[in-house]
Design an enzyme around this catalytic site. Structure first.
Site, PDB file in Angstrom:
ATOM      1  N   ARG D  97       1.185  -0.528  -0.147  1.00  0.00           N
ATOM      2  CA  ARG D  97       0.046   0.216   0.112  1.00  0.00           C
ATOM      3  C   ARG D  97       0.903   0.696  -0.029  1.00  0.00           C
ATOM      4  O   ARG D  97       0.435   2.325  -0.523  1.00  0.00           O
ATOM      5  CB  ARG D  97      -0.860  -0.326   1.311  1.00  0.00           C
ATOM      6  N   ASN D 151     -10.260  -4.905  -0.212  1.00  0.00           N
ATOM      7  CA  ASN D 151     -10.620  -3.488  -1.092  1.00  0.00           C
ATOM      8  C   ASN D 151      -9.785  -3.482  -2.303  1.00  0.00           C
ATOM      9  O   ASN D 151      -8.714  -4.490  -1.726  1.00  0.00           O
ATOM     10  CB  ASN D 151     -10.347  -1.616  -0.102  1.00  0.00           C
ATOM     11  N   CYS D 173     -18.343  -1.861   2.384  1.00  0.00           N
ATOM     12  CA  CYS D 173     -17.032  -0.757   3.293  1.00  0.00           C
ATOM     13  C   CYS D 173     -17.920   0.765   4.387  1.00  0.00           C
ATOM     14  O   CYS D 173     -19.535   0.114   4.356  1.00  0.00           O
ATOM     15  CB  CYS D 173     -17.498  -0.162   2.005  1.00  0.00           C
ATOM     16  N   HIS D 203     -16.776   4.113  -2.920  1.00  0.00           N
ATOM     17  CA  HIS D 203     -16.491   5.064  -2.720  1.00  0.00           C
ATOM     18  C   HIS D 203     -16.717   6.279  -3.270  1.00  0.00           C
ATOM     19  O   HIS D 203     -15.746   6.333  -4.462  1.00  0.00           O
ATOM     20  CB  HIS D 203     -14.384   4.371  -2.671  1.00  0.00           C
ATOM     21  N   TYR D 257     -14.557  10.492  -0.357  1.00  0.00           N
ATOM     22  CA  TYR D 257     -13.684   9.543  -1.650  1.00  0.00           C
ATOM     23  C   TYR D 257     -13.752  10.527  -2.844  1.00  0.00           C
ATOM     24  O   TYR D 257     -12.981  11.019  -3.863  1.00  0.00           O
ATOM     25  CB  TYR D 257     -13.732   8.270  -1.484  1.00  0.00           C
TER      26      TYR D 257
HETATM   27 MN   LIG Z   1     -14.849   1.203   2.500  1.00  0.00          MN
END
Ligand SMILES: [Mn+2]
Ligand SMILES: [Mn+2]
Ligand SMILES: [Mn+2]
Ligand SMILES: [Mn+2]
Lengths: 438, 438, 438, 438
Positions: D97, D151, D173, D203, D257
Site C-alpha cells: 500500500r 479493497n 464498506c 467509494h 472519496y
Molecule cells: Mn471502503
C-alpha cells in the site's frame, strides 16, 4: 401532517366495504391516531352513505376510540386539510359493472370488471373523475397521500402519472396479499413466515419467488399447485386449475387474473355459463349488497358483520390500513403496491406505474429492483402496459379512434371488427358517464 | 471471397422457387459474378432436385452466362469454400406444413405456416437442422454469409444468435418489399420513389413511416387503405380490410400477417371455411407445385415460367439477390432484413434478432436506429419476441414443458389446456422430425 | 421548399470562412440550385460582411451561376422563407475566444475553444442567441432546416433538443471527415475507398471501425498510427503521438480532441508554451484573419484564395454543402452528423444529441445503430454528455451554481475551488455577452 | 446452514481489525450463535495471527460465550463447511500500500489505496487471489456467503460477477455508515432517526436524499455542510471543504472519496505535503499497527483496546456483523452494500456491481430501485465503472495493454504517457504479487 390526529377522507364512503376500513382504523388506533374520518359520496349514494355511516359511528362508539365520523356530499369539506384520501368509488355503480360484464359476452369476449373491454370502460369512466379529484386535492390538501383502491387501479395510477403532476399516489390491490395467504394455506404455515417477491402490473402481477422463513421454496409451491391444491384462488374468480407443465416452465406464481390471459377460452365458457345460470358477478354482488345494507340498518349492529366477507374484498382493509400506517409511521416494511417504476422492472418505462414490492416510508413507496422480467412474461406484461397507456390517453382525450386502438390491442379482444362492435355498444350503454366522448 | 467468381450453395435446392433465384442471379451476373451454384437437397428430394436443377442448367445456358450448376446430395461438397449459403429447405416438406395448418384448426386456433402452433412446430423442426448446418459451415466455409429464407425466419435467426456463435447470418423475407410495392400501387407511382421505414420482427413488421420522393405521406397512405384500397395485401393471405379508426390511431402500416393478431376471429373463420372448401394453403400449394414440376420437366422450357408467380413468393428472388449483391459489392443501400438489433429498436434486447431497415455493406447489415416502437405496438412485438425465444429454447432442449410454455404464451392460442392438446397431437404428428423430443 | 430555387440564410455571414461555403454552393449548383444566398451579420461585423460579401458576389459572377448574394443586418429579411439556415457566428468574436483560451491557463487548466472552461463559456454565450434565432425561425421559416456549425456544436444541438421544440436541426463538424481523410492518407488510398463507423459526441467522436473497400482494417490503421504515422491529426491541434499500448487496447480511432482528455498534462504543457511564445490559437487566428481580409479586399480576386486553407476549416464547406445537398435531394448517403440519438448509441439517452453516422434524407438524418459503446469509453462520453446538459441548463437559466456545477464536473477542471476561480474571472471577462447571469 | 451454530472463516484473520470483528460477534451472540470462528492467514502473517488470535480467545473467554476460536494457515480447514467467509486480507501487506501511495505522487498523480493507480494495483494483486478463494469455496462450502471487505471492494465485487459464477457475495464498506453518522452529528440527533438513500459505486457513493424521522431534509443538511460543518468527513481523508455553490447545485451528499475527483488538485497538494512531512497513510498506519500489536500481546488485555479506533475502521465491525446477522436472521432491514445492480441504478448495466441501499434477507441483498442517477453525476460514476471493468479484465488476463488502458481512462491520471510511466514503475515494484503479468 396535522398535530391533533389525522384526517382521512374516503371518496365513495357509502360503499359496503366501509365497515372493513373502519374496523381496520379502529384496530390500529394506537399507532394511527385518526381523529376525523370523512365519508364522502354523491347524491345518488346518499341513502347508502347514511346507512353505512351510521354503522361506522356505532362501531367507533363501541370501540371507544376518539375518532369522529363525518358524512358528507361536499367534496370541498371532505378534502380540506386531509392527510390521506382513499378512493373506493365506482362511477355508474354496479349497474355499469353489470354492463361491462354482459356486453362483451355477446361477442364471445371476456366480460370482466378490470380486464378486456370491461376494464377499458371502467377506466374511461373513472379516470376523468380521479383527475378532477386531484385538481381539488392540489388546492385543498396538497400534502395528502392519495390511496387509490378504485379499479382498474393500474390504469388509474398510470393515468395519474401521465396526465397530472400529482405524485403522492399509491394504487392498491388485495391480489398480492391473497396470493401470499394462499401460499401460507397451501404450505400450512403462518402467513408471516411467507415472503413473496411480487412484480408486474396490477391484476397482472407475478409471484417471482416464494420464501418460507427466508428460504426459497418456489418450486415446492408450484408442485403443490400443480398437484391439485386449489387455495391459490380468489373468491371472485372461478377455480380452474393450471396445466402443470406450463406452470413448471413458467416457474413463477401467476395471479388469479392471469387466467383471463392464459386460459381465455376456458374462462369465457365459464363466464357464459355463469351469466346464464346465476347472473354476472356484478349481478350476484348487487344481491349480496342488498342483503348487506339490510344488515347494516340494524341499529343493534355495532361491529363489522361476518357476512361482509362473502363480498370478496378479503384483505382490502388490511392492505389499506397497513399502507397508511406504514407511511404515517415511516415503518420501512415491504408491501406490494402500484407506484412509479423507476427502473425496478426492466421492461417497463421508468415513468410508468408497476405493481411491485416496495419499502413503505413517510416519503412513500420505494420499489425493490427486480431487473428484467423473465422472457416468457415480458411480452404479456408489456402488452397490458401498452393497453393501459392507450386507454388512459383515450379516457383523457375522448378520442374514438384511440379508444378503438386500446380495445383492439387488448389481448382478450379477438379482432378490430369485434372491437368496434363492442366499443359502439358500450359507448352507447355508458354514455351518461362518458361526457368526453360526446 | 474467392477470386475466380463466387460460389453459392443453396440448401433445399430442389424447391420450386429455385428458378426465381436462378433468374435473379443471371440478371445480376455482371455485378455478381457467380461461377458455381450448388443446389443441395436430401435423398427424399432428389427427383425434384433433378427436375428443377436441369431447368436451371437450361436457363443458364439460354442466358449465356458462365455459371456452373451443380446438383448434389452431399452437404460437404456443397458447403466447401462457399461464399454465400442460402437456405430454402422445408423439414417435412409440404406434408408437415399441411399438418401445421390443419391440426390447430380442430381446436379453433389459427393454423398457419409461421404463426401460432404451426410456426412453433416449423421452428421446432427447423432450428436443429439449421444449427447443424452452421456446425458444418464453421468447418467448411467459415467466411461465408448465411442467407436464411427458411421460415419462421425470425425465430430461426433468433435461435442462431442465441444458440450458436455464428454471426454472419441474415434472415430474409419478402413481406417488406411486398408492402412497398403495395404502397407504390396504391399511390400509382414507381416503386423506387417510395421509401418505407420498416421496424419490428419478421412477419410482425410495421411500416412506421412512408415517404414519396422523400416526403412523408404516411397519413395519405393510411387514408387510401382505410378508404378501401386493397393492394396492401399478399396473395397467400386472405384479403380482409382493416377498421379505419383502428388504423388511423395506429398511424403505421401493419404487415399482412398482423391480421392474425388484430383480426384473429375473422381470420380463423376464413381459414376454417377455406380448409373445408378448398383445403389449407399447403394443400393448395401442393397442387400448384405438382403442376409446376410438370412444367419444369418440359425440356423446351429454358426460362422461368410465368406460372411460378402464383406460388406466392413474389419478390423473394429480388430480395435475396439484391442482398447478396449489396454485401458482395459493399453497396451501402437500405434493405429491410432480419439482423442483430444493437439498440435499433428500443423495446427489444440488443442481442436479439429484429427486422429493420439496414445499410447493407460487405461487413453485413447495419441497422438504422428507430428508437422505441410506438406504445401501441410495443406489447405485441415484445410478446412475439418472448415466444420466439422460448420456442428456440424448446427447439434446442427438446423440453416438453418449455414447448408448452411457448405454445401457451403465443397470443393466438386461447388457453394452456388447449395448448397442451394441440402440443400433444402435433408432437405425435411430427415425431419423425422431432428427435430432440423423444 | 420553394419552387424557383433555394434560399439559404447564413448567420455570421461575415466570417472568413464564407468563401469556402460559396465555393461549395457554386460547385454543386446543378444539383443544389440556390437562387438566393443571404449573408447576415451584426452591426459590429458590417465591415467584414461587406468585404467578404463582395468577394462572394465576384465569385458567383466569375462562375456564371444565377445565384444572388444578399448582404444584410436584418435577421427578419434573411430568415423570411429560407429553405436552409446555416450558422457560423461567434458571439464576442475572436476576442472572446482568446479569453476562453487565456484565462484557464492561469489556473493550470486547458484553455480551448470547445473543451473545458472555454467550451463552457462559448456555450453560455451562444445558446441563448441560437434559441432566439429559433424563435424567429418558428415564425419566419418554419419549414427550414437549421445547419449549425457554431461551436460547441454538440452542446448547442443538445440545448436545442432540451430547450426548444425545434427538431429540424443538424449539428455539423469537420472532425470526422478529417479523420477519414487522415486514414486515407495513412493507407495511401483514395478517400472514397475508406469508410469509418463514427460514434460518440461532437469533438468526442470515435472511429469505431475502419473499412477499406468494405473490408475491416481497424487493426491495420491502429498499427500505422502507433508506428509513428502522424496524419491522423488536424492543423489546429498540436501533434503529439499516442501511447501504442493504449491505442491497441482501445481498439478504436480517437479524434484529435481526445488528446485533451487522454493526454491532458501534455496538452496543457504544450498550450502554455505556445501561449507564451506565439499566442493562443485565437490570437494566431486573429492575425491570419487580418491577412485574409486584406486579400479579400482585392477586387481582382474572383475565386477562393488558397491562403484560406491555413485557417483550419478544412472540409467545413464540403461537410456543409454535402449535407444540404443530401437533404434537398433525398440522397440517402451516409454522413456523420450531430442529431437525436433515438437509441443509436446505447449509453446515451434517446432524446440527447450524438455525433454518429446517419443516412441523410429529405426527412433529415437517420442514425445507424451502433449498440452500446465499448466499456472503456462509455464513461468519458457519458461525462461529456453530463457536462453538455448541465452547461445548457446553466446557459438558459443563468444560474450561477449550475454553471459552477458544469465547470466542476468537466473532466479538464481539477477542482471545485479552481472551478470557482475560473468561473468568476470568466463571468467578469465575458459579462457583456452573458446578460442572463446579471 | 449448520445446525449446531454457525461457522465463520475470516481470511486475513491476523489483521489488527480482528478484535473489532470478534467484539461484534460477541455482542450479537444471542441472535447470531457462532460456534466456530476460524482465523486464517498466510505463513508470513503467522506471528500477527498468533498475537491477535490469542487476544480473540481471551475476549471470548471474558465474555463467556461458547464460541471457539481456531487459528490456522490451512485454507481447506478454514473453509470446510463454513457458513460465512469474510475477507480482510491485504496482498503485499502495508508495504505494498505504501508503494501504491508513493509512486503515483512522483508523477503528480494521486496516490491512494483504492483510487487512481493505487486502486488499480490493489485490484491487480487482489482479484486473482479472491477468484482462487472462490474456487475453493465452490468445493468446500458451496452454500456459504462471501462477505468481502478487501479493497478495492467495488472492483473486486465486479470481478467476481464478471469472472466467476459465484453469486453469494456481498461487498462491504463503512463509508455509507460513516456518512450517516456524520449527518446525525451535524443535525445533533440520534443516528437511528436518520435515513440516507445511498446509490453509486463503492467509494463513489452519493447520499441522494437524507431523511430525519422520515422527512426529507437533504437541503438542510447541504446547508449545514456548506456553512462550515465538517463532520461529514472521515479520519483517513483530509478535511477540505466543498464549494457551497457546487454542492447546492449537486443537491446530494458526496462521499469523502469524491474529493479525489471533485478536488483533485487540492488533494494532490495535501497528499504531497503529508507524504513529505509525516509519511503516506500506509506509513502512518504501519506505525499505528506496530503499537497495536504491542498492546495485543499484553495477556491481561481481555477486551478490544480503545486505541484500535484510531486505526480508521470505524463502523467496519458493525457493518459486517449487522450484515451477517440480517442474512442469517432474514431481517429485511435496509443496508447499503455492494451487490448486483439488477436495474436499481439506471445508468449501470444490470449485471454490474453497485453500492446501493438493499433489503437484507436470507436470500441476500435486494436492491432498492433509484432510477437513473442525476445527470450531473452519471458521467463520473460511469467512468469509474468503466475503469473497474477494464481493470478487472486486466487483473484476470495479465494483459499489459489492458492495464495501460485502465490506467489511462482513470480520471485521476493525467495522460497516457504518464500512465505508462506509472504502470511500468508499479509493475516492477509489485512484481512479486503480479505473477499474471510475467
Ligand atoms: Mn471502503
Ligand atoms: Mn385489485
Ligand atoms: Mn416471410
Ligand atoms: Mn468541430
Amino acid at each position: 401532517m396535522s398535530k391533533k390526529g389525522l384526517k382521512i377522507a374516503t371518496i365513495g364512503g357509502g360503499s359496503s366495504y366501509t365497515p372493513e376500513l373502519v374496523e381496520g382504523f379502529i384496530k390500529r388506533y394506537d399507532s394511527l391516531p385518526i381523529s376525523e374520518l370523512w365519508l364522502l359520496d354523491i347524491p345518488e349514494g346518499e341513502e347508502k352513505l347514511t346507512i353505512v355511516g351510521n354503522l361506522a359511528k356505532r362501531m367507533v362508539e363501541e370501540a371507544g376510540v376518539p375518532m369522529t365520523i363525518h358524512l358528507t356530499l361536499d367534496r370541498e369539506k371532505a378534502l380540506q386539510d386531509a392527510d390521506f384520501v382513499t378512493t373506493q368509488f365506482r362511477v355508474g355503480l354496479l349497474d355499469a359493472r353489470a354492463k361491462d360484464e354482459r356486453i362483451p359476452l355477446k361477442y364471445d369476449v371476456i366480460g370482466q370488471e378490470t380486464n378486456g373491454p370491461g376494464g377499458l370502460f371502467k377506466g374511461l369512466r373513472t379516470i376523468p373523475v380521479i383527475l378532477d379529484i386531484i385538481k381539488d386535492m392540489e388546492r385543498l390538501c396538497p400534502h395528502a397521500w392519495l390511496i387509490n383502491f378504485t379499479n382498474p387501479a393500474g390504469m388509474v395510477t398510470e393515468a395519474i402519472y401521465r396526465h397530472s403532476n400529482w405524485r403522492k399516489v399509491v394504487g392498491l390491490c388485495n391480489v398480492p396479499v391473497g396470493i401470499k395467504m394462499g401460499v401460507a394455506k397451501a404450505l400450512d404455515v403462518e402467513a408471516d413466515r411467507i415472503h413473496v417477491d411480487f412484480a408486474g402490473l396490477n391484476h397482472m402481477v407475478y409471484g417471482m419467488d416464494v420464501y418460507l422463513d427466508g428460504k426459497c421454496v418456489t418450486e415446492d409451491v408450484i408442485n403443490k399447485i400443480t398437484s391439485g391444491d386449489s387455495s391459490m384462488t380468489m373468491k371472485n374468480i372461478v377455480d380452474i386449475g393450471w396445466e402443470p407443465g406450463f406452470l413448471k416452465a413458467l416457474n413463477m406464481l401467476p395471479c388469479p387474473y392471469h387466467r383471463y390471459y392464459y386460459k381465455t377460452s376456458d374462462m369465457l365458457a365459464e363466464e357464459k355459463k355463469n351469466a346464464a345460470e346465476e347472473g354476472t358477478r356484478a349481478e350476484v354482488v348487487q344481491q349480496l349488497e342488498k342483503e348487506l345494507f339490510e344488515l347494516y340498518k340494524d341499529e343493534t349492529l355495532r361491529t363489522k358483520p361476518e357476512q361482509l366477507e362473502k363480498r370478496g374484498g378479503a384483505y382490502y382493509s388490511d392492505a389499506a390500513c397497513n399502507l397508511i400506517d406504514s407511511i404515517y409511521n415511516d415503518r420501512g416494511d415491504i408491501q406490494p403496491v402500484n407506484t412509479l417504476n423507476k427502473g425496478a422492472i426492466g421492461s417497463i418505462p421508468d415513468d410508468s406505474a408497476v405493481e411491485v414490492n416496495c419499502i413503505i416510508t413517510k416519503d412513500g413507496p420505494k420499489p425493490l429492483a427486480v431487473g428484467d422480467l423473465p422472457v416468457s412474461v415480458r411480452g404479456l406484461v408489456q402488452q397490458i402496459k401498452s393497453f393501459e397507456r392507450i386507454a388512459a390517453e383515450a379516457a383523457v382525450s375522448g378520442d374514438y379512434d384511440q379508444a378503438l386502438l386500446a380495445m383492439t390491442i387488448n389481448p382478450l379482444v379477438s379482432s378490430d371488427t369485434t372491437a368496434k362492435l363492442i366499443l359502439d355498444e358500450m359507448l352507447e350503454a355508458h354514455k351518461e358517464y362518458l361526457p368526453q366522448f360526446q
